[in-house]
Design an enzyme around this catalytic site. Structure first.
Site, PDB file in Angstrom:
ATOM      1  N   THR A  76       0.824  -1.205   0.000  1.00 24.56           N
ATOM      2  CA  THR A  76       0.000   0.000   0.000  1.00 24.56           C
ATOM      3  C   THR A  76       0.860   1.258   0.000  1.00 24.56           C
ATOM      4  O   THR A  76       1.954   1.272   0.541  1.00 24.56           O
ATOM      5  CB  THR A  76      -0.910  -0.038   1.246  1.00 24.56           C
ATOM      6  N   GLY A 106     -10.422  -4.373   1.265  1.00 21.20           N
ATOM      7  CA  GLY A 106      -9.551  -4.253   2.437  1.00 21.20           C
ATOM      8  C   GLY A 106      -9.879  -3.030   3.277  1.00 21.20           C
ATOM      9  O   GLY A 106     -10.965  -2.439   3.170  1.00 21.20           O
ATOM     10  N   ASP A 107      -8.928  -2.659   4.091  1.00 23.04           N
ATOM     11  CA  ASP A 107      -9.143  -1.547   5.021  1.00 23.04           C
ATOM     12  C   ASP A 107      -8.930  -0.174   4.384  1.00 23.04           C
ATOM     13  O   ASP A 107      -9.473   0.824   4.862  1.00 23.04           O
ATOM     14  CB  ASP A 107      -8.187  -1.689   6.207  1.00 23.04           C
ATOM     15  N   THR A 127      -1.175   0.445   6.679  1.00 23.54           N
ATOM     16  CA  THR A 127      -0.818  -0.651   5.777  1.00 23.54           C
ATOM     17  C   THR A 127      -0.671  -1.920   6.599  1.00 23.54           C
ATOM     18  O   THR A 127      -0.240  -1.876   7.749  1.00 23.54           O
ATOM     19  CB  THR A 127       0.481  -0.358   4.999  1.00 23.54           C
ATOM     20  N   GLY A 128      -1.067  -3.044   6.017  1.00 23.45           N
ATOM     21  CA  GLY A 128      -0.959  -4.295   6.761  1.00 23.45           C
ATOM     22  C   GLY A 128      -2.106  -5.219   6.431  1.00 23.45           C
ATOM     23  O   GLY A 128      -2.751  -5.063   5.390  1.00 23.45           O
ATOM     24  N   GLY A 130      -5.380  -6.082   6.207  1.00 26.51           N
ATOM     25  CA  GLY A 130      -6.567  -5.235   6.254  1.00 26.51           C
ATOM     26  C   GLY A 130      -7.713  -5.717   7.113  1.00 26.51           C
ATOM     27  O   GLY A 130      -8.395  -4.925   7.754  1.00 26.51           O
TER      28      GLY A 130
HETATM   29  N1  ASP Z   1      -3.952  -3.014   3.880  1.00 22.25           N
HETATM   30  C1  ASP Z   1      -4.017  -3.552   2.541  1.00 22.25           C
HETATM   31  C2  ASP Z   1      -5.155  -4.512   2.446  1.00 22.25           C
HETATM   32  O1  ASP Z   1      -5.407  -5.262   3.359  1.00 22.25           O
HETATM   33  C3  ASP Z   1      -2.766  -4.253   2.140  1.00 22.25           C
HETATM   34  C4  ASP Z   1      -1.531  -3.435   2.242  1.00 22.25           C
HETATM   35  O2  ASP Z   1      -1.377  -2.664   3.190  1.00 22.25           O
HETATM   36  O3  ASP Z   1      -0.689  -3.547   1.354  1.00 22.25           O
HETATM   37  O4  ASP Z   1      -5.769  -4.568   1.399  1.00 22.25           O
END
Ligand code: ASP
Length: 211
Positions: A76, A106-107, A127-128, A130
Site C-alpha cells: 500500500t 480491504g481496510d 498498511t498491513g 486489512g
Molecule cells: N492493507 C491492505 C489490504 O489489506 C494491504 C496493504 O497494506 O498492502 O488490502
C-alpha cells in the site's frame, strides 16, 4: 472528516483521484465496481484497460504466493499531510493483499479502518493485514485515543500498533500526523517503507526500525 473512497475499480487509471472526486463531487462516500468506473467516466477521469494493472513485478509476487514459497507482502501507498491553515488530510491507495478472493475489500477505502482524518485530532493512513485493521477500526482508534484520553499522536499510534493490533494477531503499521505537525510511523512488521518532509526542509527516509 470529509471522505471519498473507491473499491474494486477496474478502469480508473488513478483510483486515488477517483476517491478525491467522490469526496468533492458525490453525495456518497464509497463507490465500488462498475458504478465507480461509471462515475470516473462521467467526471472525465482517465480510464485504462485492465491490463494496465498487470505489471511483471506483481505477477511474479502472485506466482510466488501461489507456489506457497513466500509469505504475503503488503504494497500500500499512504500519505498524511498538514497544510498551513491547519487542515489534516490522509490518502491510501492499494491493490490490496496479493492472492485475495475476488470482490474482497480491504481496510484502505474504509474510513476509520485504513484511512482517517479529523482536523481536531490527526490524519492516519495504514498498511498491513486489512481484515484486522477493519475489525479494530485502527485509524479511528488513533483519533479516538487522542480525543478521549488526551494521548499524543505518538502514544496513540504506538499503543494501537504494538498492543491493540498485535495482541489481536494483526500485522502492519501506520503513519499518523497531528495538527501541530507531530508524527508517528509505528509498525509491528520487520520493516515499513516510510519518509517525511517538513516545512523547515528536514526530510527522512527509512525502511527498518530506528536505531
Ligand atoms: N492493507 C491492505 C489490504 O489489506 C494491504 C496493504 O497494506 O498492502 O488490502
Amino acid at each position: 472528516r470529509e471522505a471519498g473512497a473507491v473499491a474494486g475499480t477496474r478502469h480508473a487509471k488513478n483510483p486515488i483521484l477517483l476517491a478525491r472526486k467522490i469526496l468533492e463531487d458525490s453525495p456518497h462516500v464509497i463507490l465500488s465496481g462498475d458504478g465507480a468506473d461509471e462515475f470516473a467516466r462521467e467526471k472525465g477521469l482517465e480510464l485504462v484497460d485492465q491490463s494496465y494493472y498487470d505489471t511483471p513485478r506483481r505477477r511474479k509476487a502472485l506466482d510466488r504466493i501461489l507456489e506457497q514459497s513466500k509469505k504475503d507482502k503488503y504494497g500500500t501507498v499512504g500519505a498524511v499531510a498538514l497544510d498551513k491553515e491547519g487542515n489534516l488530510a490522509a490518502g491510501t491507495s492499494t491493490g490490496g493483499m496479493t492472492n485475495k478472493s475476488y470482490g474482497r475489500i480491504g481496510d484502505s477505502p474504509i474510513v476509520g479502518a485504513g484511512t482517517y482524518a479529523d482536523n481536531r485530532t490527526c490524519a492516519v493512513s495504514c498498511t498491513g493485514h486489512g481484515e484486522y485493521f477493519i475489525r479494530a477500526a485502527v485509524a479511528y482508534d488513533v483519533s479516538a485515543r487522542m480525543a478521549y484520553s488526551g494521548e499524543s499522536v505518538e502514544q496513540a499510534a504506538e499503543t494501537i500498533i504494538q498492543h491493540t493490533l498485535k495482541d489481536f494477531g494483526g500485522s502492519g503499521g501506520l503513519i499518523a500526523l497531528d495538527r501541530e505537525g507531530n508524527f508517528a510511523m509505528p509498525f509491528n512488521t520487520s520493516g515499513m517503507y516510510r519518509g517525511f518532509h517538513l516545512s523547515d526542509g528536514r526530510t527522512g527516509i527509512k525502511i527498518f526500525a530506528d536505531e
